[in-house]
Write a protein that holds these residues in place. Structure first.
Motif, PDB file in Angstrom:
ATOM      1  N   TYR A   1       6.389   1.996   7.765  1.00 19.39           N
ATOM      2  CA  TYR A   1       6.063   2.392   9.140  1.00 19.39           C
ATOM      3  C   TYR A   1       5.246   3.689   9.173  1.00 19.39           C
ATOM      4  O   TYR A   1       4.584   3.969  10.162  1.00 19.39           O
TER       5      TYR A   1
ATOM      6  N   VAL B   1       9.093  -2.356   0.314  1.00 22.77           N
ATOM      7  CA  VAL B   1       7.685  -2.638   0.651  1.00 22.77           C
ATOM      8  C   VAL B   1       7.110  -3.645  -0.352  1.00 22.77           C
ATOM      9  O   VAL B   1       6.505  -4.666   0.038  1.00 22.77           O
TER      10      VAL B   1
ATOM     11  N   ARG C   1      12.737  14.585  -4.704  1.00 26.28           N
ATOM     12  CA  ARG C   1      12.364  15.808  -5.446  1.00 26.28           C
ATOM     13  C   ARG C   1      13.342  16.935  -5.148  1.00 26.28           C
ATOM     14  O   ARG C   1      13.736  17.686  -6.040  1.00 26.28           O
TER      15      ARG C   1
ATOM     16  N   LEU D   1       0.811  -1.218   0.000  1.00 31.45           N
ATOM     17  CA  LEU D   1       0.000   0.000   0.000  1.00 31.45           C
ATOM     18  C   LEU D   1       0.842   1.265   0.000  1.00 31.45           C
ATOM     19  O   LEU D   1       1.821   1.370   0.752  1.00 31.45           O
ATOM     20  N   GLY D   2       0.433   2.245  -0.841  1.00 33.29           N
ATOM     21  CA  GLY D   2       1.113   3.536  -0.805  1.00 33.29           C
ATOM     22  C   GLY D   2       0.994   4.283  -2.119  1.00 33.29           C
ATOM     23  O   GLY D   2       0.486   3.744  -3.101  1.00 33.29           O
ATOM     24  N   PHE D   3       1.491   5.502  -2.126  1.00 34.26           N
ATOM     25  CA  PHE D   3       1.441   6.290  -3.358  1.00 34.26           C
ATOM     26  C   PHE D   3       2.573   5.892  -4.319  1.00 34.26           C
ATOM     27  O   PHE D   3       2.374   5.795  -5.518  1.00 34.26           O
TER      28      PHE D   3
ATOM     29  N   GLY E   1      12.976   2.542  -0.796  1.00 33.01           N
ATOM     30  CA  GLY E   1      12.040   2.258   0.298  1.00 33.01           C
ATOM     31  C   GLY E   1      10.795   1.567  -0.248  1.00 33.01           C
ATOM     32  O   GLY E   1      10.298   0.579   0.322  1.00 33.01           O
TER      33      GLY E   1
ATOM     34  N   THR F   1       9.842  12.960  -1.323  1.00 34.52           N
ATOM     35  CA  THR F   1      10.095  14.378  -1.058  1.00 34.52           C
ATOM     36  C   THR F   1      11.592  14.686  -1.131  1.00 34.52           C
ATOM     37  O   THR F   1      11.999  15.661  -1.777  1.00 34.52           O
TER      38      THR F   1
ATOM     39  N   LYS G   1      12.072   1.655   8.343  1.00 36.81           N
ATOM     40  CA  LYS G   1      12.613   2.751   7.531  1.00 36.81           C
ATOM     41  C   LYS G   1      13.857   2.350   6.721  1.00 36.81           C
ATOM     42  O   LYS G   1      14.826   1.860   7.279  1.00 36.81           O
ATOM     43  N   VAL G   2      13.813   2.560   5.417  1.00 35.91           N
ATOM     44  CA  VAL G   2      15.004   2.381   4.578  1.00 35.91           C
ATOM     45  C   VAL G   2      15.667   3.755   4.478  1.00 35.91           C
ATOM     46  O   VAL G   2      15.016   4.736   4.113  1.00 35.91           O
TER      47      VAL G   2
ATOM     48  N   VAL H   1       7.013  -2.403   7.261  1.00 36.83           N
ATOM     49  CA  VAL H   1       8.406  -2.338   6.781  1.00 36.83           C
ATOM     50  C   VAL H   1       9.113  -1.178   7.478  1.00 36.83           C
ATOM     51  O   VAL H   1       8.596  -0.058   7.509  1.00 36.83           O
TER      52      VAL H   1
ATOM     53  N   ILE I   1      14.678   7.570   3.112  1.00 38.24           N
ATOM     54  CA  ILE I   1      14.546   7.823   1.671  1.00 38.24           C
ATOM     55  C   ILE I   1      13.073   8.135   1.420  1.00 38.24           C
ATOM     56  O   ILE I   1      12.202   7.390   1.861  1.00 38.24           O
ATOM     57  N   SER I   2      12.787   9.244   0.765  1.00 37.64           N
ATOM     58  CA  SER I   2      11.384   9.583   0.488  1.00 37.64           C
ATOM     59  C   SER I   2      11.274  10.274  -0.868  1.00 37.64           C
ATOM     60  O   SER I   2      12.254  10.836  -1.371  1.00 37.64           O
TER      61      SER I   2
HETATM   62  N1  LIG Z   1      12.239   4.884   3.222  1.00 46.99           N
HETATM   63  C1  LIG Z   1      11.217   4.089   3.409  1.00 46.99           C
HETATM   64  N2  LIG Z   1      11.353   2.991   4.177  1.00 46.99           N
HETATM   65  C2  LIG Z   1      10.306   2.138   4.377  1.00 46.99           C
HETATM   66  N3  LIG Z   1       9.092   2.313   3.842  1.00 46.99           N
HETATM   67  C3  LIG Z   1       8.888   3.391   3.077  1.00 46.99           C
HETATM   68  C4  LIG Z   1       9.934   4.332   2.826  1.00 46.99           C
HETATM   69  N4  LIG Z   1       9.445   5.315   2.029  1.00 46.99           N
HETATM   70  C5  LIG Z   1       8.165   5.007   1.805  1.00 46.99           C
HETATM   71  N5  LIG Z   1       7.810   3.862   2.426  1.00 46.99           N
HETATM   72  C6  LIG Z   1       6.504   3.196   2.373  1.00 46.99           C
HETATM   73  O1  LIG Z   1       6.182   3.019   0.991  1.00 46.99           O
HETATM   74  C7  LIG Z   1       4.789   3.269   0.758  1.00 46.99           C
HETATM   75  C8  LIG Z   1       4.618   4.445  -0.179  1.00 46.99           C
HETATM   76  O2  LIG Z   1       5.082   5.606   0.498  1.00 46.99           O
HETATM   77  P1  LIG Z   1       4.944   7.086  -0.019  1.00 46.99           P
HETATM   78  O3  LIG Z   1       4.379   7.065  -1.383  1.00 46.99           O
HETATM   79  O4  LIG Z   1       4.311   7.935   1.025  1.00 46.99           O
HETATM   80  O5  LIG Z   1       6.503   7.434  -0.161  1.00 46.99           O
HETATM   81  P2  LIG Z   1       7.362   8.559   0.492  1.00 46.99           P
HETATM   82  O6  LIG Z   1       8.663   8.406  -0.169  1.00 46.99           O
HETATM   83  O7  LIG Z   1       7.317   8.473   1.985  1.00 46.99           O
HETATM   84  O8  LIG Z   1       6.637   9.882  -0.029  1.00 46.99           O
HETATM   85  P3  LIG Z   1       6.518  11.340   0.607  1.00 46.99           P
HETATM   86  O9  LIG Z   1       7.870  11.922   0.596  1.00 46.99           O
HETATM   87  O10 LIG Z   1       5.540  12.000  -0.332  1.00 46.99           O
HETATM   88  O11 LIG Z   1       5.963  11.119   1.997  1.00 46.99           O
HETATM   89  C9  LIG Z   1       4.188   3.515   2.139  1.00 46.99           C
HETATM   90  O12 LIG Z   1       3.735   2.273   2.614  1.00 46.99           O
HETATM   91  C10 LIG Z   1       5.370   4.024   2.945  1.00 46.99           C
HETATM   92  O13 LIG Z   1       5.216   3.832   4.325  1.00 46.99           O
END
Ligand SMILES: Nc1ncnc2c1ncn2[C@@H]1O[C@H](COP(=O)(O)OP(=O)(O)OP(=O)(O)O)[C@@H](O)[C@H]1O
Ligand SMILES: Cc1cc2nc3c(=O)[nH]c(=O)nc-3n(C[C@H](O)[C@H](O)[C@H](O)COP(=O)(O)O)c2cc1C
Length: 275
Positions: A128, A38, A172, A25-27, A34, A169, A158-159, A156, A166-167
């Motif tokens: 998480y 998942v 970007r 699940l997620g965007f 990361g 955001t 945090k990676v 899962v 890692i996100s």
């Molecule tokens: N670094 C990470 N480690 C573990 N899980 C992650 C990580 N980044 C995202 N996820 C998980 O992956 C799925 C999709 O996350 P999401 O699309 O919000 O990514 P994000 O990188 O956190 O985006 P944003 O920066 O917009 O918050 C969610 O289940 C989220 O919890």
């Protein structure tokens, strides 16, 4: 891989068609390391259970919808590329939920019942910090209860890259600032965009981000052929310069892929060498 677009009116139909699955699940904008963890975790569990690996994602981005379009999201990749990335990760079915204000105001329990349980989910996997339901009240820890103890879940952890999550955001920000090494590390591959070229101007396709001003080492793909080149970006100027003049002729009026490798200069006064 099957791709299913779900909205309020066709939900019942797809519930009737659903098969047992493990869902991630997620965007997932950018499908970074990361996200891969998942989806990879969902796939492993699905294989153990002998059921299909699904991804449930949303479109457009919740932030965009909930701000009535005032908060524009700089998407890293378009939906088609996200779908291709899921396919590469061995996903069987992708559900793309039409994210609307009505959908967002759904209580968490209703989402779990209608969109997970009735769509055949046995087990859910998310990071998480995943949230669902009105005001994001639900998390991966509440899925079991919200499903009447029918759906088990895996959270899962945090990676990280250099001690931080890692996100999308952070990625970007790295694109905007042209930090290509970091970008490649967080994505797990080079950032690839598609663009069309018209007489020296580059028109990036929608839902990609243009790196910040500077000169970049790139690899340009046209069909199966790849060319190494440099691109000079000056957003004020909106013009595109290549180091290889002959390349410009080949790619003019064409749609190309650009792999962004490295930033070689921040200066917009950089002199390019044409050959
Ligand atoms: N670094 C990470 N480690 C573990 N899980 C992650 C990580 N980044 C995202 N996820 C998980 O992956 C799925 C999709 O996350 P999401 O699309 O919000 O990514 P994000 O990188 O956190 O985006 P944003 O920066 O917009 O918050 C969610 O289940 C989220 O919890
Ligand atoms: C049923 C449902 C309702 C949601 N309602 C809201 C909401 O009211 N406000 C909000 O900011 N986000 C809402 N969201 C978006 C989530 O908080 C989250 O952004 C989305 O599920 C994507 O997860 P990710 O960002 O961890 O990938 C909702 C999501 C779902 C699935």
């Amino acid at each position: 891989m099957e791709v299913i677009f779900i909205n309020e009116s066709n939900l019942g139909y797809w519930q009737d068609q659903a098969e047992e699955n493990v869902v991630a699940l997620g965007f997932f904008d950018g499908v970074h390391k990361g996200h891969m963890k998942v989806i990879g975790t969902a796939r492993e569990i699905a294989e153990e259970k002998g059921v299909s690996t699904n991804v449930m994602t949303f479109f457009p981005h919740p932030k965009e919808v909930l701000s009535d379009g005032r908060n524009k999201v700089d998407y890293l990749i378009p939906l088609e590329e996200k779908i291709n990335a899921f396919e590469g990760l061995g996903v069987d079915t992708v559900y793309i939920i039409d994210f609307t204000r009505t959908f967002a105001s759904m209580p968490p329990e209703e989402y779990v019942q209608e969109y997970l349980l009735k769509l055949g989910t046995l087990h859910a996997v998310a990071g998480y910090d995943f949230s669902y339901g009105f005001k994001g009240a639900g998390s991966i820890d509440t899925i079991f209860n919200d499903s009447g103890e029918e759906i088990t879940a895996t959270k899962v952890e945090k990676v990280e890259y250099q001690g931080e999550k890692i996100s999308s955001t952070k990625i970007r920000e790295a694109v905007a600032q042209g930090r290509m090494d970091e970008l490649t590390e967080m994505l797990g591959r080079e950032y690839r965009t598609r663009a069309s070229i018209e007489d020296g101007y580059m028109d990036l396709e929608d839902y990609y981000m243009l790196p910040g001003d500077g000169v970049y080492e790139v690899s340009i793909s046209l069909g199966d052929v790849e060319y190494d080149s440099q691109i000079y970006i000056d957003k004020g100027d909106q013009k595109l310069y290549f180091t290889h003049r002959c390349l410009m002729k080949k790619i003019n009026h064409r749609s190309i892929s650009i792999d962004w490798k490295d930033k070689v200069s921040s200066s917009t006064k950089y002199q390019l060498v044409a050959n």
